[in-house]
Design a protein around this motif. Sequence first.
Motif, PDB file in Angstrom:
ATOM      1  N   ARG A 126      11.658  34.855 -13.324  1.00  0.00           N
ATOM      2  CA  ARG A 126      12.781  34.171 -12.664  1.00  0.00           C
ATOM      3  C   ARG A 126      13.028  34.766 -11.285  1.00  0.00           C
ATOM      4  O   ARG A 126      13.292  34.047 -10.323  1.00  0.00           O
ATOM      5  CB  ARG A 126      14.041  34.275 -13.515  1.00  0.00           C
ATOM      6  CG  ARG A 126      13.996  33.437 -14.777  1.00  0.00           C
ATOM      7  CD  ARG A 126      15.126  33.788 -15.719  1.00  0.00           C
ATOM      8  NE  ARG A 126      16.416  33.562 -15.137  1.00  0.00           N
ATOM      9  CZ  ARG A 126      17.225  32.556 -15.456  1.00  0.00           C
ATOM     10  NH1 ARG A 126      16.845  31.682 -16.356  1.00  0.00           N
ATOM     11  NH2 ARG A 126      18.390  32.418 -14.884  1.00  0.00           N
ATOM     12  N   ARG A 127      12.948  36.066 -11.194  1.00  0.00           N
ATOM     13  CA  ARG A 127      13.171  36.742  -9.920  1.00  0.00           C
ATOM     14  C   ARG A 127      12.114  36.342  -8.889  1.00  0.00           C
ATOM     15  O   ARG A 127      12.413  36.177  -7.705  1.00  0.00           O
ATOM     16  CB  ARG A 127      13.190  38.260 -10.116  1.00  0.00           C
ATOM     17  CG  ARG A 127      13.909  38.986  -8.991  1.00  0.00           C
ATOM     18  CD  ARG A 127      14.218  40.429  -9.316  1.00  0.00           C
ATOM     19  NE  ARG A 127      15.070  40.565 -10.492  1.00  0.00           N
ATOM     20  CZ  ARG A 127      14.685  41.118 -11.645  1.00  0.00           C
ATOM     21  NH1 ARG A 127      13.473  41.581 -11.804  1.00  0.00           N
ATOM     22  NH2 ARG A 127      15.530  41.210 -12.659  1.00  0.00           N
ATOM     23  N   TYR A 129      10.660  33.490  -8.637  1.00  0.00           N
ATOM     24  CA  TYR A 129      11.027  32.156  -8.151  1.00  0.00           C
ATOM     25  C   TYR A 129      12.226  32.239  -7.215  1.00  0.00           C
ATOM     26  O   TYR A 129      12.234  31.632  -6.130  1.00  0.00           O
ATOM     27  CB  TYR A 129      11.318  31.240  -9.332  1.00  0.00           C
ATOM     28  CG  TYR A 129      11.571  29.805  -8.933  1.00  0.00           C
ATOM     29  CD1 TYR A 129      10.566  29.027  -8.370  1.00  0.00           C
ATOM     30  CD2 TYR A 129      12.819  29.224  -9.136  1.00  0.00           C
ATOM     31  CE1 TYR A 129      10.800  27.708  -8.005  1.00  0.00           C
ATOM     32  CE2 TYR A 129      13.053  27.904  -8.785  1.00  0.00           C
ATOM     33  CZ  TYR A 129      12.050  27.152  -8.217  1.00  0.00           C
ATOM     34  OH  TYR A 129      12.278  25.845  -7.845  1.00  0.00           O
ATOM     35  N   GLU A 130      13.242  32.995  -7.594  1.00  0.00           N
ATOM     36  CA  GLU A 130      14.412  33.177  -6.736  1.00  0.00           C
ATOM     37  C   GLU A 130      14.017  33.803  -5.403  1.00  0.00           C
ATOM     38  O   GLU A 130      14.566  33.438  -4.356  1.00  0.00           O
ATOM     39  CB  GLU A 130      15.446  34.056  -7.433  1.00  0.00           C
ATOM     40  CG  GLU A 130      16.112  33.392  -8.624  1.00  0.00           C
ATOM     41  CD  GLU A 130      16.895  34.360  -9.484  1.00  0.00           C
ATOM     42  OE1 GLU A 130      16.962  35.560  -9.145  1.00  0.00           O
ATOM     43  OE2 GLU A 130      17.443  33.917 -10.511  1.00  0.00           O
ATOM     44  N   ASN A 131      13.071  34.725  -5.437  1.00  0.00           N
ATOM     45  CA  ASN A 131      12.632  35.389  -4.205  1.00  0.00           C
ATOM     46  C   ASN A 131      11.998  34.409  -3.227  1.00  0.00           C
ATOM     47  O   ASN A 131      12.080  34.601  -2.010  1.00  0.00           O
ATOM     48  CB  ASN A 131      11.667  36.529  -4.519  1.00  0.00           C
ATOM     49  CG  ASN A 131      12.364  37.719  -5.151  1.00  0.00           C
ATOM     50  OD1 ASN A 131      13.591  37.836  -5.120  1.00  0.00           O
ATOM     51  ND2 ASN A 131      11.590  38.602  -5.748  1.00  0.00           N
ATOM     52  N   GLU A 134      14.976  32.847  -1.601  1.00  0.00           N
ATOM     53  CA  GLU A 134      15.641  33.828  -0.750  1.00  0.00           C
ATOM     54  C   GLU A 134      14.830  34.101   0.514  1.00  0.00           C
ATOM     55  O   GLU A 134      15.390  34.280   1.597  1.00  0.00           O
ATOM     56  CB  GLU A 134      15.902  35.129  -1.503  1.00  0.00           C
ATOM     57  CG  GLU A 134      16.774  36.072  -0.688  1.00  0.00           C
ATOM     58  CD  GLU A 134      17.253  37.286  -1.464  1.00  0.00           C
ATOM     59  OE1 GLU A 134      18.055  38.046  -0.898  1.00  0.00           O
ATOM     60  OE2 GLU A 134      16.834  37.476  -2.618  1.00  0.00           O
ATOM     61  N   LYS A 152      21.214  36.616  -0.974  1.00  0.00           N
ATOM     62  CA  LYS A 152      21.088  36.673  -2.430  1.00  0.00           C
ATOM     63  C   LYS A 152      22.124  35.761  -3.085  1.00  0.00           C
ATOM     64  O   LYS A 152      21.802  34.987  -3.994  1.00  0.00           O
ATOM     65  CB  LYS A 152      21.259  38.115  -2.940  1.00  0.00           C
ATOM     66  CG  LYS A 152      20.979  38.267  -4.416  1.00  0.00           C
ATOM     67  CD  LYS A 152      19.554  37.860  -4.723  1.00  0.00           C
ATOM     68  CE  LYS A 152      19.109  38.243  -6.101  1.00  0.00           C
ATOM     69  NZ  LYS A 152      17.750  37.768  -6.382  1.00  0.00           N
ATOM     70  N   THR A 155      21.160  32.203  -2.472  1.00  0.00           N
ATOM     71  CA  THR A 155      20.032  31.840  -3.330  1.00  0.00           C
ATOM     72  C   THR A 155      20.514  31.443  -4.716  1.00  0.00           C
ATOM     73  O   THR A 155      20.151  30.375  -5.240  1.00  0.00           O
ATOM     74  CB  THR A 155      19.042  33.020  -3.452  1.00  0.00           C
ATOM     75  OG1 THR A 155      18.502  33.294  -2.158  1.00  0.00           O
ATOM     76  CG2 THR A 155      17.922  32.718  -4.425  1.00  0.00           C
ATOM     77  N   LEU A 156      21.321  32.284  -5.319  1.00  0.00           N
ATOM     78  CA  LEU A 156      21.811  32.009  -6.672  1.00  0.00           C
ATOM     79  C   LEU A 156      22.691  30.763  -6.708  1.00  0.00           C
ATOM     80  O   LEU A 156      22.632  29.974  -7.658  1.00  0.00           O
ATOM     81  CB  LEU A 156      22.558  33.231  -7.211  1.00  0.00           C
ATOM     82  CG  LEU A 156      21.691  34.493  -7.369  1.00  0.00           C
ATOM     83  CD1 LEU A 156      22.545  35.681  -7.776  1.00  0.00           C
ATOM     84  CD2 LEU A 156      20.550  34.274  -8.351  1.00  0.00           C
ATOM     85  N   ILE A 159      20.347  27.608  -6.367  1.00  0.00           N
ATOM     86  CA  ILE A 159      19.601  27.351  -7.611  1.00  0.00           C
ATOM     87  C   ILE A 159      20.535  26.832  -8.695  1.00  0.00           C
ATOM     88  O   ILE A 159      20.193  25.895  -9.421  1.00  0.00           O
ATOM     89  CB  ILE A 159      18.831  28.610  -8.063  1.00  0.00           C
ATOM     90  CG1 ILE A 159      17.636  28.822  -7.125  1.00  0.00           C
ATOM     91  CG2 ILE A 159      18.359  28.472  -9.507  1.00  0.00           C
ATOM     92  CD1 ILE A 159      16.794  30.033  -7.426  1.00  0.00           C
TER      93      ILE A 159
END
Length: 195
Positions: A126-127, A129-131, A134, A152, A155-156, A159
Amino acid sequence: MARTTGSHSDITGPKVRTAALRLFAQHGYAAVSMRAIATEVGVQAGALYNYTPDKQTLLFNLMRDHMEELLAASQDDAAADPLDELRDFVYFHIRFHADRPDEVFISYMELRNLTPENFTAVEALRRQYENRLEGILRRGAQSGAFSIADTKIATLAVIAMLTGVNTWFRSGGRLSLDQVIAQYWDMVRKSVVVG
């Protein structure tokens, strides 16, 4: 252990995964037994262990495979214009998840039921993908194209907003998926673009 007469691993294995996915999404991981999955597939409960060692492994594999498929399908082009990259991310995220409501539900609601080791593995995916998102937001902020106080948090928030489409969108409703994507892109763009 002998295989059940008439069973085929290349057919039954995917049926086990499909049944587990549907049942976990409908009733929750904790409420679904291996016996219930077996009944859904049409095999004896003991036969499931030819396809998975236990229910936890089944849940983990569903979540891990979803994230790996998501990562493999998403594109990352650091040389592109950040606004174009962000638009592509929004379009991709909504379209990819629109056909996978059960996977999305399980990915968010059943994290708490993973063992610590399995949670760490899924969280790392998951991180990744989030990265990707970001990175897009950071490049846009560095270029001056985006106004973001904390990449950050942004980003959250993005999503969560995009993934929320799955909770209410239904094909054949008032808006088409393309119309929904266009409106979500407009909201995301306005939340990050300077001026």
